[in-house]
Motif scaffolding. Structure first.
Motif, PDB file in Angstrom:
ATOM      1  N   ILE A  53       0.846  -1.191   0.000  1.00  0.00           N
ATOM      2  CA  ILE A  53       0.000   0.000   0.000  1.00  0.00           C
ATOM      3  C   ILE A  53       0.880   1.239   0.000  1.00  0.00           C
ATOM      4  N   LYS A 105       1.530   5.331  -7.686  1.00  0.00           N
ATOM      5  CA  LYS A 105       0.084   5.157  -7.614  1.00  0.00           C
ATOM      6  C   LYS A 105      -0.326   5.267  -6.142  1.00  0.00           C
ATOM      7  N   ASP A 130      -2.614   4.889  -3.036  1.00  0.00           N
ATOM      8  CA  ASP A 130      -3.761   4.109  -2.537  1.00  0.00           C
ATOM      9  C   ASP A 130      -4.519   4.851  -1.444  1.00  0.00           C
ATOM     10  N   PHE A 140      -6.282   8.873  -9.720  1.00  0.00           N
ATOM     11  CA  PHE A 140      -6.399   7.675  -8.869  1.00  0.00           C
ATOM     12  C   PHE A 140      -7.838   7.560  -8.354  1.00  0.00           C
ATOM     13  N   ASP A 155      -9.609   5.116  -7.398  1.00  0.00           N
ATOM     14  CA  ASP A 155      -9.831   4.196  -6.269  1.00  0.00           C
ATOM     15  C   ASP A 155      -9.149   4.664  -4.985  1.00  0.00           C
ATOM     16  N   MET A 156      -8.535   5.813  -5.025  1.00  0.00           N
ATOM     17  CA  MET A 156      -7.789   6.314  -3.866  1.00  0.00           C
ATOM     18  C   MET A 156      -8.727   6.606  -2.685  1.00  0.00           C
ATOM     19  N   LEU A 212      -8.688   1.225   4.356  1.00  0.00           N
ATOM     20  CA  LEU A 212      -8.053   0.296   3.423  1.00  0.00           C
ATOM     21  C   LEU A 212      -8.836  -1.008   3.312  1.00  0.00           C
ATOM     22  N   ARG A 217     -11.404  -0.304   0.888  1.00  0.00           N
ATOM     23  CA  ARG A 217     -10.852  -0.326  -0.466  1.00  0.00           C
ATOM     24  C   ARG A 217     -10.688  -1.761  -0.951  1.00  0.00           C
TER      25      ARG A 217
END
Length: 579
Positions: free
Chosen positions: A456, A501, A503, A527, A529-530, A573, A576
């Motif tokens: 991550i 990238k 996260d 990003f 999906d961040m 997270l 996510r």
């Protein structure tokens, strides 16, 4: 004529019509017998006087008198009476009849003292007024009279009545009932005091919001660094003890900041239906632990639920602060009693109000046998930073915080106290009467690092270097790949220079230049999906009011511990990972 011929004098008035001019003449005729030298009546003599002019003056005087009486009688709100120099009443208008409780017919000719006995020393005021009247001045005073079970107040003025030569002919008294005016002025003063208090609280609120931001940033650094330092020393060492004291002091500072924010109604609250009686029962053990052994402590909370709509943590703070205030009022020992009931069962209310069956409020009563308070102290106990405790023994925010919380909930507080007789705090909350399901609070889970398929990457953006270093160290220690920046512009530069990238973004909301939300919106384009965690030393509701934060955003309020930071990261997270 017959009377004159009989030896009597007579006088009469008549209206005659003159034969020569047809004019109507008022005359006064006086007839008397006429005698000879032997004393015998030999006739009569009459004297006729034209009094038409005198009659005109009499009519004008009577008309003027009637006009004056009409004016005096129509003087609404003013009681008017006149006396002669010996203070015997010569005139009494209708308003005076109402004020003094006597009719005009009975009043005229009576002594002032006899008819105005209910006014106490009114006669003394007249006697005092003589000196002013002799100097051609008026004499003003206010007098009190009991009526209908409550005092009535009258504004009075005495002046003299004199003739053209300055000779005193009597006195005139003007009395105005000013009771209603004084009540209105009292209400106005109370409203002004309430407005002043509201303005003061608003000023404190603005001040506390700014202070909290800077103070919370400092505390976050102190708490984080201290927690990291504690991990490096043995538990039994002096260093460990010192570091624990530093951590304890920092947490106390955090609670003080929260008190300031509660005081100014700037804390985020999440009210729901709770059982006030159960909260008091559950707190009994904790309350006993903070009370001295020489203080007897008693709790009365019914098993039957008494529901209110509030944030449980705030209610706990209200109870704790009032109980601690009672404890501090009894350094030599005494008794504290905490009682929960509905307000209709509270038979006596301060200010003489009786409980009503339809008064749907819950009532929390905290009574002590301490030193008590006089009226001067009672008027200030809810003022911010006001305390009667010695330096270092109190912040002056305990009861101010209670006041702010209770008002925010829509309740009220009343206090009954006398010096040497202890105090009783009556705290009322709007009651929820319909059956409801109580929301249960669960302890947040301990931190567990999420099991995710790949490493991550976390981007931390924070303008306070100490906080940035702490967050970076803690997150890297947990195995996260961490990049740091002190501004949004620096973060953008790092991302442009390196193929990264992101996260998870952890960003301070308010920074010089671009804000945390603006940075997040920009990064979301690259990003999608961040995940995002916002942090700030300001409180959540202030940020929402300033359109800097949405209610559904993940917000980590400073100061926070390293465990809380990791727990927040784990939560977002895991979300996510599910997505």
């Amino acid at each position: 004529i017959e009377a004159a011929l009989k030896g009597q004098r007579s006088k009469y008035y008549g209206l005659y019509e003159a034969t020569t001019t047809d004019a109507k003449i008022w005359s006064s005729t006086t007839l008397a017998p006429m005698y000879n030298k032997d004393g015998e009546i030999i006739g009569g003599i009459g004297i006729v006087e034209d009094i038409s002019e005198m009659k005109k003056y009499e009519w004008a005087l009577e008309e003027s008198r009637a006009h004056l009486e009409a004016v005096l009688e129509s003087a609404s709100g003013y009681g008017i009476l006149t006396t002669d120099p010996n203070l015997e009443i010569t005139y009494f208008n209708k308003e005076a009849e109402r004020i003094f409780g006597n009719s005009s017919a009975l009043a005229k000719g009576e002594s002032l003292e006899k008819l105005t006995g209910g006014f106490g020393n009114l006669k003394e005021h007249f006697l005092t007024a003589r000196e002013s009247v002799e100097n051609k001045k008026v004499y003003d005073f206010t007098i009190e009279k009991e009526g209908n079970g409550k005092p009535h107040y009258f504004s009075c003025r005495i002046s003299g009545i004199t003739n053209n030569e300055g000779e005193l002919l009597g006195y005139v008294l003007f009395a105005e009932d000013i009771t209603e005016r004084l009540e209105i002025e009292k209400e106005r003063r109370e409203l002004q005091e309430q407005l002043f208090h509201a303005q003061k609280m608003e000023a404190i609120g603005r001040l506390s919001g700014g202070v909290a931001h800077d103070f919370n940033n400092l505390l976050t650094g102190i708490i984080g660094l201290t927690e990291l330092a504690i991990e490096t020393v043995d538990k039994g060492s002096d260093s460990y003890s010192i570091l624990k004291q530093i951590l304890s002091g920092a947490r106390r500072g955090s609670r003080l900041t929260k008190q300031l924010l509660n005081l100014s109604r700037k804390r985020v609250v999440r009210p729901h239906t709770i059982d006030l009686a159960k909260i008091v029962r559950d707190m009994e053990g904790m309350l006993r632990s903070v009370i001295s052994e020489n203080i007897e402590f008693d709790v009365e909370a019914p098993e039957e639920a008494i529901y209110i709509q509030a944030d449980p943590s705030q209610i706990e703070q209200v109870i704790m602060n009032v109980v601690l205030n009672a404890r501090d009022a009894m350094p030599g020992g005494g008794k504290i009693k905490v009682c929960v009931t509905d307000s209709a069962s509270v038979h006596f209310h301060p200010q003489g109000r009786e409980g009503r069956a339809d008064d749907n409020r819950a009532c929390l009563v905290v009574a002590d046998t301490g030193c008590g308070m006089d009226e001067k102290i009672l008027g200030k106990i809810f003022d911010p930073f006001y305390t009667t405790k010695p330096p270092g023994k109190g912040t002056g925010l305990g009861l101010s915080t209670v006041y702010g919380i209770v008002k925010q909930i829509g309740g009220s507080i009343e206090v009954e106290s006398e010096p040497g007789k202890g105090s009783k705090f009556y705290i009322y909350f709007p009651r929820v009467l319909e059956p409801v399901e109580i929301e249960k609070r669960e302890r947040p889970p301990l931190y567990e690092k999420p099991e995710l398929p790949q490493a991550i990457t976390i981007l931390v953006v924070e303008d306070e270097i100490a906080i940035l270093d702490i967050m970076s160290f803690v997150l890297k220690r947990e195995g996260y790949r961490v990049y740091t920046a002190q501004s949004a512009e620096e973060a953008t530069k790092i991302l442009n220079e390196q193929n990264i990238k992101v996260d998870l973004l952890i960003a301070d909301l308010i920074m010089p230049g671009m804000s945390g939300t603006e940075l997040a919106e920009k990064l979301k384009e690259d990003f999608p999906d961040m995940q995002i965690i916002y942090t700030s030393g300001y409180t959540e509701d202030i940020l929402v009011q300033k359109d800097l934060l949405e209610w559904d955003a993940v917000f980590l309020e400073k100061p926070f511990s390293t465990e809380v930071l990791l727990r927040f990261c784990s939560r977002v997270l895991k979300k996510r990972g599910k997505n």
